[in-house]
Design a protein around this motif. Structure first.
Motif, PDB file in Angstrom:
ATOM      1  N   LYS A  91       0.831  -1.204   0.000  1.00 50.60           N
ATOM      2  CA  LYS A  91       0.000   0.000   0.000  1.00 50.60           C
ATOM      3  C   LYS A  91       0.858   1.243   0.000  1.00 50.60           C
ATOM      4  N   GLU A  92       1.901   1.251   0.810  1.00 45.26           N
ATOM      5  CA  GLU A  92       2.798   2.409   0.884  1.00 45.26           C
ATOM      6  C   GLU A  92       3.510   2.660  -0.440  1.00 45.26           C
ATOM      7  N   LYS A  93       3.792   1.588  -1.166  1.00 47.73           N
ATOM      8  CA  LYS A  93       4.476   1.710  -2.458  1.00 47.73           C
ATOM      9  C   LYS A  93       3.517   2.016  -3.600  1.00 47.73           C
ATOM     10  N   GLY A  94       2.219   1.997  -3.320  1.00 45.51           N
ATOM     11  CA  GLY A  94       1.233   2.259  -4.365  1.00 45.51           C
ATOM     12  C   GLY A  94       1.078   1.119  -5.349  1.00 45.51           C
ATOM     13  N   ILE A  95       1.414  -0.104  -4.917  1.00 45.92           N
ATOM     14  CA  ILE A  95       1.302  -1.284  -5.770  1.00 45.92           C
ATOM     15  C   ILE A  95      -0.092  -1.895  -5.598  1.00 45.92           C
ATOM     16  N   LYS A  96      -0.776  -2.114  -6.697  1.00 45.60           N
ATOM     17  CA  LYS A  96      -2.115  -2.685  -6.656  1.00 45.60           C
ATOM     18  C   LYS A  96      -2.055  -4.154  -6.222  1.00 45.60           C
ATOM     19  N   THR A  97      -3.157  -4.648  -5.666  1.00 47.94           N
ATOM     20  CA  THR A  97      -3.204  -6.024  -5.191  1.00 47.94           C
ATOM     21  C   THR A  97      -4.492  -6.710  -5.624  1.00 47.94           C
ATOM     22  N   GLY A  98      -4.392  -8.009  -5.861  1.00 49.48           N
ATOM     23  CA  GLY A  98      -5.557  -8.789  -6.245  1.00 49.48           C
ATOM     24  C   GLY A  98      -5.472 -10.211  -5.721  1.00 49.48           C
ATOM     25  N   ILE A  99      -6.630 -10.847  -5.572  1.00 52.10           N
ATOM     26  CA  ILE A  99      -6.727 -12.242  -5.166  1.00 52.10           C
ATOM     27  C   ILE A  99      -7.145 -13.060  -6.377  1.00 52.10           C
ATOM     28  N   CYS A 100      -6.458 -14.182  -6.604  1.00 53.51           N
ATOM     29  CA  CYS A 100      -6.753 -15.082  -7.729  1.00 53.51           C
ATOM     30  C   CYS A 100      -6.841 -16.500  -7.168  1.00 53.51           C
ATOM     31  N   SER A 101      -7.993 -16.876  -6.666  1.00 53.67           N
ATOM     32  CA  SER A 101      -8.131 -18.115  -5.898  1.00 53.67           C
ATOM     33  C   SER A 101      -8.939 -19.173  -6.644  1.00 53.67           C
ATOM     34  N   SER A 102      -8.633 -20.434  -6.357  1.00 50.90           N
ATOM     35  CA  SER A 102      -9.435 -21.543  -6.872  1.00 50.90           C
ATOM     36  C   SER A 102     -10.614 -21.855  -5.960  1.00 50.90           C
ATOM     37  N   ASN A 103     -10.685 -21.206  -4.824  1.00 56.61           N
ATOM     38  CA  ASN A 103     -11.736 -21.447  -3.843  1.00 56.61           C
ATOM     39  C   ASN A 103     -13.035 -20.754  -4.260  1.00 56.61           C
ATOM     40  N   SER A 104     -14.058 -20.899  -3.436  1.00 52.62           N
ATOM     41  CA  SER A 104     -15.330 -20.218  -3.707  1.00 52.62           C
ATOM     42  C   SER A 104     -15.238 -18.776  -3.218  1.00 52.62           C
ATOM     43  N   ILE A 105     -15.959 -17.884  -3.878  1.00 55.26           N
ATOM     44  CA  ILE A 105     -15.918 -16.467  -3.504  1.00 55.26           C
ATOM     45  C   ILE A 105     -16.448 -16.273  -2.083  1.00 55.26           C
TER      46      ILE A 105
END
Length: 221
Positions: free
Chosen positions: A101-115
């Motif tokens: 967050k401090e570096k301004g890098i975006k984040t995402g989750i890419c899971s095989s599980n259920s939402i």
């Protein structure tokens, strides 16, 4: 490791949370109620499959009478309490998310599980607001090792694949990131310890915990 990266994409189980152990328990209990035993190597056979693909596999392989939807609902019910009370975050996760967050890098989750389970475990640990996009393999045509889920989240975040870093705990997930043209980091996990050599061979980096990224003690492999 993060130089030139605009997004970091995470798997969930075995990567952000220590949860892979519980799915074997659930599979044993689920099949046991049907008078069936868990075959050796089943977990490896279903690695990377989406929640729906796994339900289809179980139904066809074990001739299960319930519908795909009913199978998934049973699994959700069996897993929910474990996620809420028995599954911890991997070491260094909150601190690493703060760094991103401090570096301004975006984040995402890419899971095989259920939402439903993904959102529940993130809420439980108070990190649900740390990700700009959360998707599962049920949102794309093919599960891992196909690149679909990683390419989709990169598109959602409007970041080019080569500007993404993927964190994964199993070979099929690492391959999904590589097939998407992204840099990959293998995360140590007890469940996949017997696959460590393969994980090191496939990934660009290897970490025992997220403190290795923060402290610069990660391995280039």
């Amino acid at each position: 490791m993060l130089q030139g990266k605009k997004a970091v994409l995470f798997d969930l189980d075995g990567t952000l949370v220590d949860s892979m152990w519980m799915w074997k328990e659930i599979d044993v209990l689920y099949l046991g109620r049907l008078g069936k035993e868990l075959p050796p190597g089943l977990q490896r056979d279903i690695e990377g499959m989406s929640f729906t693909e796994t339900a289809v596999y179980f139904k066809e392989t074990f001739d299960i009478p319930e519908s795909i939807g009913e199978i998934k609902e049973i699994w959700l019910s069996m897993a929910r309490d474990k996620y809420l009370w028995e599954v911890p975050l991997k070491a260094g996760v909150p601190e690493f998310l703060k760094v991103l967050k401090e570096k301004g890098i975006k984040t995402g989750i890419c899971s095989s599980n259920s939402i439903e389970l993904v959102e529940a475990v993130l809420r439980t640990h108070g990190i649900d607001g740390c990700f700009q996009k959360i998707r599962t393999c049920c949102d794309v045509p093919h599960g891992k090792p196909a690149p679909d889920i990683y390419l989709k989240v990169a598109e959602d975040l409007q970041v080019a694949p080569e500007e993404c870093m993927v964190f994964e705990d199993i070979p099929m997930g690492i391959l999904a990131g590589k097939n998407a043209g992204m840099s990959t980091c293998a995360v140590e996990d007890a469940f996949s310890r017997d696959q460590e050599e393969e994980k090191r061979r496939l990934a660009d980096y290897y970490i025992a915990s997220y403190y290795d990224v923060i402290n610069g003690t990660y391995e280039e492999v």
